[in-house]
Scaffold this motif. Structure first.
Motif, PDB file in Angstrom:
ATOM      1  N   SER A   8      25.850   4.940  22.702  1.00 61.19           N
ATOM      2  CA  SER A   8      24.709   4.061  22.925  1.00 61.19           C
ATOM      3  C   SER A   8      24.112   3.609  21.593  1.00 61.19           C
ATOM      4  CB  SER A   8      23.656   4.787  23.768  1.00 61.19           C
ATOM      5  OG  SER A   8      22.542   3.961  23.970  1.00 61.19           O
TER       6      SER A   8
ATOM      7  N   THR B  97      22.553  -1.475  29.552  1.00 61.26           N
ATOM      8  CA  THR B  97      23.112  -1.324  30.899  1.00 61.26           C
ATOM      9  C   THR B  97      23.926  -2.551  31.289  1.00 61.26           C
ATOM     10  OG1 THR B  97      21.289   0.125  31.528  1.00 61.26           O
ATOM     11  CG2 THR B  97      22.577  -0.828  33.319  1.00 61.26           C
TER      12      THR B  97
ATOM     13  N   ASP C 253      27.153  -2.373  29.386  1.00 66.30           N
ATOM     14  CA  ASP C 253      28.028  -1.359  29.991  1.00 66.30           C
ATOM     15  C   ASP C 253      28.690  -1.887  31.258  1.00 66.30           C
ATOM     16  OD1 ASP C 253      27.354   0.435  27.976  1.00 66.30           O
ATOM     17  OD2 ASP C 253      25.896   1.519  29.200  1.00 66.30           O
TER      18      ASP C 253
ATOM     19  N   ILE D 200      25.621   4.485  37.880  1.00 64.49           N
ATOM     20  CA  ILE D 200      24.430   3.725  37.525  1.00 64.49           C
ATOM     21  C   ILE D 200      23.691   3.460  38.831  1.00 64.49           C
ATOM     22  CG2 ILE D 200      23.539   1.594  36.505  1.00 64.49           C
ATOM     23  CD1 ILE D 200      26.124   1.421  34.855  1.00 64.49           C
TER      24      ILE D 200
ATOM     25  N   LEU E  60      19.503  -0.694  39.336  1.00 63.50           N
ATOM     26  CA  LEU E  60      19.828  -1.134  37.972  1.00 63.50           C
ATOM     27  C   LEU E  60      21.066  -2.020  37.964  1.00 63.50           C
ATOM     28  CD1 LEU E  60      19.163   2.076  35.849  1.00 63.50           C
ATOM     29  CD2 LEU E  60      17.839  -0.041  35.870  1.00 63.50           C
TER      30      LEU E  60
ATOM     31  N   ASN F  18      20.857  -5.958  36.752  1.00 63.36           N
ATOM     32  CA  ASN F  18      21.675  -6.354  35.608  1.00 63.36           C
ATOM     33  C   ASN F  18      22.798  -7.304  35.996  1.00 63.36           C
ATOM     34  OD1 ASN F  18      20.801  -4.960  32.960  1.00 63.36           O
ATOM     35  ND2 ASN F  18      20.553  -3.398  34.543  1.00 63.36           N
TER      36      ASN F  18
END
Length: 144
Positions: A16, A31, A34, A57, A61, A65
């Motif tokens: 990260s 996120t 990813d 996840i 989220l 995203n």
């Protein structure tokens, strides 16, 4: 067991940290990055549900995203040819420069992670992971 959890956490934190400059440069939350990289690197997993179940996840989220990635033109939604109820998430042309940079970042990170590990030991490590994965499948089968 504590050591493996600590190592996994440290790997995720280091990865990260390594991604932050690229994410900041392209204006993309970690996120979202990813999710984009997951979809590009794993074309067999192409739905929001796949992301939730495979990457762990949270669904909300993923939803937020994915919506942002679609709105910004990095992803498009397509109906699945085999099942019209499913919506596939597909990387667009706009996504590929980001994906290529992300893959270079991932390759560099993996190279650093495995620095001082000879090829034989690295092969043994991945063989052990494969065995563990098969064992987990058997455990899961026994629970069903």
């Amino acid at each position: 067991m504590k050591t493996s959890i600590k190592i996994a956490r440290n790997i995720l934190q280091a990865y990260s940290t390594r991604c932050k400059p690229l994410c900041k440069e392209i204006g993309m939350p970690q996120t979202a990055f990813d999710i984009l990289m997951f979809l590009a690197n794993n074309p067999e997993f192409d739905t929001a549900r796949d992301i939730v179940e495979t990457r762990y996840i949270k669904a909300n989220l993923v939803s937020v995203n994915v919506e942002s990635l679609v709105r910004e033109g990095y992803l498009k939604r397509e109906k699945s040819p085999g099942d019209r109820r499913k919506t596939r998430l597909v990387c667009t042309q706009k996504a590929w420069p980001v994906v290529e940079r992300g893959r270079r970042l991932q390759d560099d990170f993996n190279g650093e992670l495995f620095k001082n590990v000879d090829d034989r030991l690295k092969a043994d490590f991945f063989r052990v992971l494969d065995i563990m994965e098969n064992n987990l499948k058997e455990i899961k089968k026994g629970q069903d």
